[in-house]
Design an enzyme around this catalytic site. Structure first.
Site, PDB file in Angstrom:
ATOM      1  N   SER A 288       6.226  79.420  25.394  1.00  0.00           N
ATOM      2  CA  SER A 288       7.005  79.690  24.181  1.00  0.00           C
ATOM      3  C   SER A 288       8.147  80.621  24.526  1.00  0.00           C
ATOM      4  CB  SER A 288       6.111  80.359  23.127  1.00  0.00           C
ATOM      5  OG  SER A 288       5.932  81.737  23.461  1.00  0.00           O
ATOM      6  N   ASP A 289       9.091  80.763  23.599  1.00  0.00           N
ATOM      7  CA  ASP A 289      10.056  81.846  23.810  1.00  0.00           C
ATOM      8  C   ASP A 289       9.400  83.129  23.295  1.00  0.00           C
ATOM      9  OD1 ASP A 289      13.697  81.841  23.623  1.00  0.00           O
ATOM     10  OD2 ASP A 289      12.296  83.363  24.341  1.00  0.00           O
ATOM     11  N   TYR A 290      10.098  84.216  23.446  1.00  0.00           N
ATOM     12  CA  TYR A 290       9.562  85.558  23.198  1.00  0.00           C
ATOM     13  C   TYR A 290       9.085  85.705  21.746  1.00  0.00           C
ATOM     14  CZ  TYR A 290       9.453  90.584  24.414  1.00  0.00           C
ATOM     15  OH  TYR A 290       9.072  91.864  24.712  1.00  0.00           O
TER      16      TYR A 290
END
Ligand code: GLC
Length: 744
Positions: A288-290
């Site tokens: 995932s992104d942050y």
């Protein structure tokens, strides 16, 4: 006439199936089978807690250190990866705990944003793309990989391959601009540079195609904003660079922040599973992104953390970056039969597969001696200087005011970016250090040591006060020529850096006007992370050199170009608009039913600004001149699955050796759906001596003429096509040819 269509690839697929049944297993496939067997054996021994540990990535400290909590989690097998932890000694220290003290001794994978260099920083990716030189971009990525791996980093969160048609969006700086074809070749080059043919090598890292997908289509150019993109645009504009990364063997993907057509990219089964794994057979893992998993709650598609975890995992996001919802909720979700054990196992399997392919189970540690020789060595620094110069784009050069004469007695160097180390590195600077950067002031001094350089900053980058203008004007009056370095600070582009204006910040333009008014020839050096509306400069200054943020060797590379040791050959990877009001403005637009016509009010244009760009996609000048003539096609008509050879003569009609980027565009003049007025389908950057003429050839396949039809099937339709070849998207010569309705 559209009677038949060819489902492209059917014939090729049949051949591939036959071959696969008859050829003996290669060592490559044996190696892969061995990895799968080792994964199965390991999976069978893992507890649920250990499996969920593999799905967890946590953030190290900004300085590269790991946190005390990580040690405890690693010992218990509850952490599979960190981001930002780096340095050979540190990574070995945490890795030793993982592979000697945890129950199953599963190694960690260390991730880091090595976007355009690790310690040796290359031009920002938009600048690298402006080189139109995939080999140079691959070389930069290869150097970045060698430095990163020597520092214990296994995995870079790059290449960022988001197509961007809106320069208000600050992350346009991190990608390769507006075009799917250029973007695809840059994606392929970066994956090959980072990964090589085997990313278990001690000088390679596994790459990460991001941000999956259409993050660059953020409404109003506002970062993290909603995107609403038709499936045809997804497939023809935003998917291609990601598919190029998959075809190049990219090992990981990163899911994006944006809401995509109502289903956020970090919980979107269509993109994450149907396309990525179903159609493209991608067998790596998705991170995932942050905190993008947790943000599903704010998006309003998850009522709570448990729902967010279920949505993301079920959709195909394997590893959770920083938020901890998988670990917190997966076991209860399984008990409540809202999530299957198989989904968890499949995510773990993909992550273990990349760890095995990285060689981490067999060689978990990095040779700490490597750091001293592999990082920031003279070869890397020299490459940074060379690639930076190749990324620069000459936008204007009236009366050949450039290149400068090395015997010039005095130069006024003015501007807020003339001596700013940090800004030379741009955004996402990895482990780059400002003190390594060569500023333009330093570059000029070392290039022409006998020349007097009268330096005056004029104002800071925000330039809201003219306090330093007088000193700058004095420097200009006392000098033979003026170089003025203006543009943006590094923080004005990159993540969370959208701008509602594309003008030079503050009163920088006022400073340029005042300097220009002294009457001395004024050369503008632009340093910026996006296209800018530099209308006055374009109309009133004699020379403009676009240098982007050119990296560690910026000052030396700019000096190389200003004094002609390098003849600039870069081309724009993104359109420069005249006004922010024109956005989105891109070259591969549709024709509309009322294309702009200055002589007809009722056509698509503005009352207050020309509809054309200030500088078009693919544009860039040289210190020499080129002529592109004699466009020839190998046939006037080709079958539905045929090929066409396109060729032109390219001649250097000037007095200097130089590079030209010869560009090939096509247009499908009539199809079952509207098609762009032109599409880039090939380019070659060639070097010609003065007076040299060269025949340049392109091979155009029928597949390159295809598109998704009204039933969303990829097809090539018969009919007339235009072929255009030139030195920019607007400066072309053209011919037409026919595609017949039958294959060979
Ligand atoms: C950031 C960015 C992403 C980056 C990640 C880790 O928010 O969106 O590009 O790789 O977090 O730093």
């Amino acid at each position: 006439m559209r009677s038949t269509r060819l489902k492209v690839g059917g014939f090729a697929l049949a051949i591939a199936v036959i071959l696969s049944l008859t050829s003996p297993p290669s060592s490559h496939s044996q190696k892969r089978e061995n990895v799968e067997a080792r994964i199965n054996a390991l999976l069978a021994r893992m507890t649920l807690a250990e499996k969920l540990g593999q799905l967890q990535q946590l953030d190290g400290e900004a300085n590269g250190n790991f946190r005390p909590e990580h040690v405890e989690m690693v010992k218990k097998g509850l952490l599979g990866s960190t981001l930002n932890v780096r340095g050979a000694q540190r990574t070995n220290q945490l890795q030793r705990i993982a592979v000697t003290e945890s129950r199953l001794k599963i190694p960690l994978i260390f991730g880091f944003d090595v976007i355009h260099g690790y310690r040796t920083i290359f031009p920002i990716p938009l600048g690298e793309a402006a080189s139109w030189d995939p080999a140079a971009v691959e070389r930069a990525a290869s150097i970045a990989a060698a430095e990163a791996r020597a520092a214990g980093v296994h995995w870079t969160f790059a290449p960022m391959v988001d197509i961007a048609r809106d320069p208000r969006w600050g992350r346009i700086a991190e990608g390769s601009g507006e075009d799917p074809y250029l973007g695809s070749l840059m994606a392929r080059a970066r994956v090959r540079g980072f990964q090589g043919s085997d990313f278990s090598a001690k000088d390679k890292v596994v790459a990460c195609a991001k941000h999956w997908v259409a993050y660059g289509a953020a409404e109003a150019g506002r970062d993290y904003n909603t995107t609403d993109v038709s499936e045809r645009s997804l497939r023809e504009v935003y998917f291609p660079p990601f598919k190029a990364a998959v075809d190049a063997g990219v090992g990981t993907f990163m899911s994006a922040f944006n809401d995509l057509n109502g289903v956020p990219s970090s919980a979107n089964p269509f993109t994450l599973t149907d396309v990525l794994r179903g159609e493209w057979k991608f067998d790596g893992f998705v991170v995932s992104d942050y905190t993008s998993v947790e943000e599903l709650i704010k998006h309003g598609v998850a009522a709570d953390g448990a729902e967010a975890a279920r949505e993301a995992l079920s959709a195909g996001v394997d590893m959770e970056m920083v938020s901890r919802l998988y670990n917190k909720h997966a076991s209860e979700l399984i008990k409540e039969r809202k999530l299957s054990q198989q989904t968890i196992d499949e995510a773990v399997r993909r992550i273990l597969r990349i760890k095995f392919r990285l060689g981490l189970f067999d060689r978990p540690y990095v040779d700490e001696a490597l750091e001293r020789t592999a990082i920031f060595n003279s070869a890397s620094v020299a490459a940074a200087r060379e690639i930076a110069a190749r990324s620069m784009v000459l936008l204007k050069n009236d009366h050949d005011v450039l290149p400068l004469d090395k015997n010039v007695r005095s130069i006024a160097l003015i501007g807020p970016l003339a001596d700013s180390r940090q800004d030379m590195l741009g955004s996402w600077t990895g482990d780059g250090k400002a003190e390594d950067a060569v500023t333009l002031l330093q570059g000029l001094k070392s290039k022409v040591p006998q020349t007097r350089i009268n330096y005056a900053k004029g104002c800071d980058i925000g330039c809201d006060k003219p306090d330093g203008f007088e000193e700058a004007l004095r420097a200009a009056r006392e000098s033979d020529v003026t170089v003025i370095a203006v543009g943006e600070s590094a923080e004005m582009s990159g993540e969370a850096a959208s701008r509602s204006s594309l003008d030079l910040p503050g009163r920088q333009l006022e400073l340029v006007k005042a300097v220009q008014a002294t009457g001395k020839p004024t050369i503008v050096v632009l340093m910026n992370g996006r296209p800018l509306t530099i209308n006055w400069l374009a109309e009133n200054t004699p020379a403009i050199l676009e240098t982007w943020f050119a990296g560690t060797q910026a000052g030396n590379a700019i000096a190389d170009v200003l004094f002609g040791d390098v003849n600039p050959g870069g081309k724009l990877p993104a359109t420069f608009p005249r006004s922010v009001g024109q956005i989105p403005l891109y070259y591969n637009h549709k024709n509309t039913g009322r294309p702009p016509d200055a002589n007809n009010k009722y056509t698509s244009k503005y009352l207050d600004v020309a509809w054309t760009p200030l500088f078009p996609f693919g544009y860039g000048l040289s210190y020499t001149q080129f002529k592109i003539t004699n466009l020839q096609l190998s046939a006037e008509r080709i079958p539905l699955n045929g090929k066409l050879t396109v060729s032109v003569d390219v001649e250097n009609t000037g007095k200097r050796v130089g590079d030209e980027v010869v560009q090939l565009y096509i247009r499908d003049t009539s199809a079952s759906v509207t098609r762009p007025v032109k599409e880039l389908k090939g380019f070659q950057r060639i070097t010609l001596q003065p007076g040299e003429k060269k025949r340049v050839e392109f091979l155009l396949t029928a597949e390159q003429l295809g598109f998704w039809d009204r039933q969303m099937r990829f097809t090539v339709e018969p009919g007339e096509f235009q072929v255009m070849v030139g030195s920019s998207s607007e400066d072309v010569i053209e011919k037409s040819f026919e595609v017949g309705s039958n294959p060979y």
